[in-house]
Design a protein around this motif. Structure first.
Motif, short mmCIF file in Angstrom:
data_model
loop_
_atom_site.label_atom_id
_atom_site.label_comp_id
_atom_site.label_asym_id
_atom_site.label_seq_id
_atom_site.Cartn_x
_atom_site.Cartn_y
_atom_site.Cartn_z
N ALA A 92 77.67 -7.41 58.65
CA ALA A 92 78.61 -7.79 57.33
C ALA A 92 78.57 -6.13 56.80
CB ALA A 92 77.74 -8.82 56.51
N SER A 93 79.11 -5.16 57.48
CA SER A 93 79.35 -3.90 56.88
C SER A 93 80.41 -3.25 57.95
CB SER A 93 77.99 -3.11 56.92
OG SER A 93 77.44 -2.75 58.08
N ALA A 94 80.89 -2.20 57.38
CA ALA A 94 81.69 -1.38 58.16
C ALA A 94 81.04 -0.45 59.16
CB ALA A 94 82.52 -0.58 57.34
N GLY A 95 79.85 0.17 58.73
CA GLY A 95 78.99 0.83 59.33
C GLY A 95 78.06 0.05 60.14
N VAL A 96 77.78 0.61 61.49
CA VAL A 96 77.20 -0.21 62.43
C VAL A 96 75.61 0.46 62.91
CG1 VAL A 96 79.16 -1.59 63.42
CG2 VAL A 96 78.42 0.59 64.62
N ASP A 97 75.58 1.51 62.35
CA ASP A 97 74.34 2.43 62.92
C ASP A 97 73.11 1.68 62.70
OD1 ASP A 97 73.47 3.67 59.83
OD2 ASP A 97 75.67 3.32 59.89
N SER B 289 82.80 -5.65 59.85
CA SER B 289 83.54 -5.99 58.67
C SER B 289 84.46 -5.33 58.25
CB SER B 289 82.61 -6.63 57.65
OG SER B 289 81.60 -7.59 58.16
N ARG B 290 84.99 -4.31 59.12
CA ARG B 290 86.15 -3.57 58.67
C ARG B 290 87.13 -4.35 58.06
NH1 ARG B 290 89.91 0.10 62.98
NH2 ARG B 290 90.73 -2.07 63.26
N LEU C 167 74.92 -13.85 66.82
CA LEU C 167 74.24 -13.58 65.43
C LEU C 167 74.97 -12.89 64.31
CD1 LEU C 167 71.26 -12.80 64.18
CD2 LEU C 167 71.32 -10.49 65.27
N PHE C 168 74.89 -13.51 63.25
CA PHE C 168 75.63 -12.93 62.12
C PHE C 168 74.54 -12.27 61.28
CE2 PHE C 168 77.81 -14.02 57.68
CZ PHE C 168 78.15 -12.83 57.76
N LEU C 169 74.58 -10.78 61.25
CA LEU C 169 73.61 -10.05 60.53
C LEU C 169 73.93 -9.64 59.02
CD1 LEU C 169 70.83 -8.63 61.30
CD2 LEU C 169 72.19 -6.41 61.67
N TYR C 170 73.95 -10.90 58.27
CA TYR C 170 74.12 -10.58 57.07
C TYR C 170 73.50 -9.35 56.06
CZ TYR C 170 75.77 -12.26 52.22
OH TYR C 170 76.28 -12.34 51.02
N ASP C 171 72.24 -9.14 56.39
CA ASP C 171 71.57 -8.16 55.89
C ASP C 171 71.96 -6.92 56.70
OD1 ASP C 171 69.89 -6.37 54.51
OD2 ASP C 171 68.14 -7.28 55.22
N LEU D 26 82.92 -11.37 53.12
CA LEU D 26 82.27 -11.16 54.23
C LEU D 26 82.17 -12.33 54.90
CD1 LEU D 26 79.56 -8.63 52.98
CD2 LEU D 26 81.48 -8.10 54.36
N VAL D 27 81.79 -13.44 54.68
CA VAL D 27 81.51 -14.85 55.10
C VAL D 27 82.77 -15.43 55.83
CG1 VAL D 27 80.44 -17.12 55.02
CG2 VAL D 27 79.33 -15.12 53.75
N GLU D 28 83.82 -15.18 55.07
CA GLU D 28 85.08 -15.52 55.36
C GLU D 28 85.60 -14.86 56.67
OE1 GLU D 28 86.95 -17.34 51.11
OE2 GLU D 28 87.51 -15.13 51.95
N LEU D 29 85.22 -13.72 56.82
CA LEU D 29 85.47 -12.77 57.86
C LEU D 29 84.97 -13.40 59.09
CD1 LEU D 29 87.12 -10.45 59.28
CD2 LEU D 29 85.57 -8.82 58.42
N PHE D 30 83.63 -13.54 58.98
CA PHE D 30 82.66 -14.07 60.03
C PHE D 30 83.20 -15.34 60.65
CE2 PHE D 30 79.07 -16.65 61.47
CZ PHE D 30 79.09 -16.03 62.86
#
Length: 305
Positions: A54-59, A76-77, A28-32, A273-277
């Motif tokens: 797609a973020s650094a925070g995962v909370d 996405s660190r 799963l790529f959670l873009y939102d 972000l997409v390139e990293l995924f």
């Protein structure tokens, strides 16, 4: 996403269709990255092995069922480090050079000469010693500021901060700081760490910057503290409720800069972000180690701190 579509069956969905899309999905790529929909849809994840956010925070996704599962979580660190550091330097300069008042006076057509501050030599405490905090430290040091860090353990030989204080001693080290920058990940230990006691420990004239998570701060305590002059000003990019409610006093308080969770969002960030995924997908498909694997018990990607 075209290289991924050529190698896998890709389903696109919104929150209300997540449960259906998860059935039979391996990744799963959670873009939102602000969405909390995965918790409600989790029971449908019958073969999920990997979640990338797609973020650094995962909370938003660290609910107990995912935390305790064998599903690998990556983030996405690295995408936002430089841009957030530039934001922090920018707001520090805005405070020191009194840019907000210059704009107000210009609109009034008033010529009012003032003196402003230097930032060189000012003391900064960066609370959070991950990659974003380190990039902030390097940038502020390059501008002549004296920077120390605060993390899980204390040390005196850190390559970016020099001295790192233990977060258990937060209030002890706030009193000597001209600027305090919050960039810590949101965990059970950091939630609400900036409360009435912490703000009372700041010296008169100190400025507070939050580019971490809104929940690091007890908002009502911050509002009371700003009214009392400790801190004297604040630049806030994140809030415990987003969007910031229209009736929040923070919108109109003197000395407060509000931005809508955008400190890391520079032109081209979505593509990055997409390139990293996509790179991580290639690693996953070929059995190579993934980048940015989160320690789900700590709530972030370990980096030696």
């Amino acid at each position: 996403m075209k290289p991924i579509e050529a190698a896998a069956v890709v389903r696109y969905t919104r929150e209300d269709g997540l449960a259906e899309a998860l059935r039979g999905a391996d990744a799963l790529f959670l873009y939102d990255f602000l969405s909390t929909a995965l918790r409600a849809a989790w029971s449908a994840a019958d073969r999920l092995r990997w979640v990338h956010i797609a973020s650094a925070g995962v909370d938003p996704v660290l609910f107990p069922a995912l935390r305790d599962s064998d599903v690998v979580l990556t983030n996405s660190r690295g995408v936002f480090d430089d841009s957030i550091a530039e934001y922090v330097l920018g707001v520090i300069l805005a405070f020191a050079k009194d840019f907000a008042r210059s704009v107000d006076l210009q609109r009034q057509g008033r010529w009012l000469h003032r003196e402003t501050e230097r930032i060189a030599g000012k003391r900064v405490l960066v609370v959070g010693t991950g990659p974003i905090g380190r990039t902030i430290a390097r940038m502020l040091r390059a501008a002549g500021m004296s920077v120390s860090g605060m993390g899980r353990r204390a040390r005196d030989d850190d390559p970016d901060f020099g001295t790192v204080y233990s977060s258990a001693e937060l209030t002890r080290h706030l009193s000597g700081m001209d600027y305090v920058v919050a960039v810590a990940p949101l965990t059970e230990q950091t939630k609400g760490m900036f409360d009435a006691e912490a703000f009372a420990a700041m010296k008169p004239g100190a400025r507070f910057v939050n580019v971490g998570r809104g929940e690091l701060v007890v908002t009502s305590d911050l509002i009371d503290a700003l009214r009392a002059g400790r801190p004297a000003a604040a630049a806030l990019d994140v809030f415990d409720t987003e969007p910031l409610p229209p009736d929040s006093p923070l919108w109109t308080m003197e000395g407060v800069l509000v931005s809508p969770h955008m400190s890391g969002d520079v032109i081209g960030w979505r593509t990055t972000l997409v390139e990293l995924f996509a790179e991580n997908f290639q690693r996953w498909q070929s059995g190579r180690p993934l980048r940015n694997v989160v320690n789900k018990q700590l709530g972030y990607v370990p980096s030696g701190d």
